[in-house]
Design a protein around this motif. Structure first.
Motif, short mmCIF file in Angstrom:
data_model
loop_
_atom_site.label_atom_id
_atom_site.label_comp_id
_atom_site.label_asym_id
_atom_site.label_seq_id
_atom_site.Cartn_x
_atom_site.Cartn_y
_atom_site.Cartn_z
N ARG A 167 48.59 36.82 23.56
CA ARG A 167 48.73 37.56 25.02
C ARG A 167 47.58 37.27 25.79
O ARG A 167 46.39 37.25 25.27
CB ARG A 167 48.89 38.95 24.77
CG ARG A 167 50.23 39.31 23.90
CD ARG A 167 50.21 40.90 23.77
NE ARG A 167 51.49 41.32 23.35
CZ ARG A 167 52.63 41.50 23.87
NH1 ARG A 167 52.60 41.17 25.14
NH2 ARG A 167 53.74 41.78 23.13
N TYR A 168 47.51 36.86 27.10
CA TYR A 168 46.49 36.45 27.94
C TYR A 168 46.76 37.22 29.09
O TYR A 168 47.73 37.34 29.70
CB TYR A 168 46.38 34.95 28.31
CG TYR A 168 46.09 34.13 26.88
CD1 TYR A 168 44.92 33.86 26.53
CD2 TYR A 168 47.33 33.62 26.04
CE1 TYR A 168 44.54 33.40 25.34
CE2 TYR A 168 47.05 32.94 24.88
CZ TYR A 168 45.54 32.91 24.49
OH TYR A 168 45.44 32.23 23.57
N ARG A 169 45.50 37.37 30.06
CA ARG A 169 45.66 37.76 31.43
C ARG A 169 45.38 36.48 32.19
O ARG A 169 44.04 35.96 32.18
CB ARG A 169 44.87 38.97 31.71
CG ARG A 169 44.86 39.61 32.96
CD ARG A 169 45.06 41.01 33.11
NE ARG A 169 45.29 41.54 34.36
CZ ARG A 169 46.35 41.74 35.02
NH1 ARG A 169 47.59 41.64 34.08
NH2 ARG A 169 46.55 42.46 35.97
N VAL A 170 45.95 36.13 33.17
CA VAL A 170 45.86 35.18 34.07
C VAL A 170 45.35 35.59 35.37
O VAL A 170 46.32 36.18 36.03
CB VAL A 170 46.78 33.83 34.26
CG1 VAL A 170 46.49 32.89 35.16
CG2 VAL A 170 47.36 33.51 32.83
N SER A 171 44.26 35.37 35.93
CA SER A 171 43.94 35.80 37.38
C SER A 171 43.66 34.70 38.29
O SER A 171 43.00 33.37 37.70
CB SER A 171 42.55 36.36 37.21
OG SER A 171 42.87 37.55 36.32
N ALA A 172 43.82 34.42 39.41
CA ALA A 172 43.64 33.42 40.27
C ALA A 172 43.21 33.85 41.70
O ALA A 172 43.28 35.00 42.14
CB ALA A 172 44.95 32.82 40.46
N ALA A 173 42.20 33.32 42.23
CA ALA A 173 41.62 33.78 43.52
C ALA A 173 41.29 32.38 44.41
O ALA A 173 40.68 31.40 44.06
CB ALA A 173 40.32 34.57 43.08
N SER A 174 41.37 32.80 45.78
CA SER A 174 41.14 31.80 46.66
C SER A 174 40.72 32.62 48.00
O SER A 174 41.62 33.01 48.54
CB SER A 174 42.32 30.86 47.00
OG SER A 174 41.88 29.94 48.09
N GLY A 175 39.42 32.50 48.31
CA GLY A 175 39.06 33.38 49.31
C GLY A 175 39.19 34.75 49.24
O GLY A 175 38.77 35.22 48.07
N VAL B 35 52.59 35.85 27.78
CA VAL B 35 52.57 35.74 26.56
C VAL B 35 52.78 34.14 26.03
O VAL B 35 54.13 33.61 26.56
CB VAL B 35 53.86 36.47 25.69
CG1 VAL B 35 54.01 36.23 24.38
CG2 VAL B 35 53.40 38.03 25.97
N VAL B 36 51.80 33.50 25.28
CA VAL B 36 51.99 32.02 25.35
C VAL B 36 52.79 31.81 23.76
O VAL B 36 52.45 32.70 23.11
CB VAL B 36 50.64 31.47 25.30
CG1 VAL B 36 50.69 30.09 24.75
CG2 VAL B 36 50.11 31.71 26.68
#
Length: 144
Positions: A112-120, A129-130
């Protein structure tokens, strides 16, 4: 220096420059649209998906990776140059990269993972869940 020496040296430099240019062209031509596979702290990944050739190459590669992340804006437009961080279920960061296109393929162990993405000012985060076999697919739509 003699004129003969200078002429010969100039000829050799020109020949060398032409050889280097031809080599660079041949290398670029050999793998059109294929993204570069990278490794960070033992985690293999590839990012890209700009142009039809690169999208097709990444689709072929996707089965070799346990996680596929697609990053888009609030209106659905595909994004690149997005900072993506993947943390374990315990919150420990395990991967971080800036994308070269809207598609990010990562080879992670099952879990189990938490994916975060940010742009500006825009960002998004989602749990994933992988699986032990196959590829988890996550579409992230960044919002402000």
């Amino acid at each position: 220096m003699s004129r003969r020496y200078l002429t010969r040296a100039a000829g050799l430099c020109l020949a060398g420059a032409m050889f280097c240019a031809a080599s660079a062209f041949a290398q670029t031509d050999a793998t059109p649209g294929e993204p570069t596979v990278l490794k960070q702290n033992g985690i293999v990944y590839v990012s890209g998906g700009i142009g039809e050739d690169e999208v097709a190459a990444m689709k072929k590669m996707a089965a070799q990776y346990s996680l596929r992340v697609l990053v888009a804006g609030q209106g659905g437009e595909y994004l690149s140059d997005v900072d993506v961080t993947i943390a374990s279920a315990a919150g420990k960061p395990v991967f971080s990269a800036r994308t070269d296109g809207p598609i990010l393929l990562v080879r992670l162990p099952a879990g189990r993972y938490r994916v975060s993405a940010a742009s500006g000012q825009a960002s998004a985060a989602h749990a994933v869940v992988v699986p032990a076999h196959g590829t988890a697919q996550l579409d992230l739509h960044l919002k402000q």
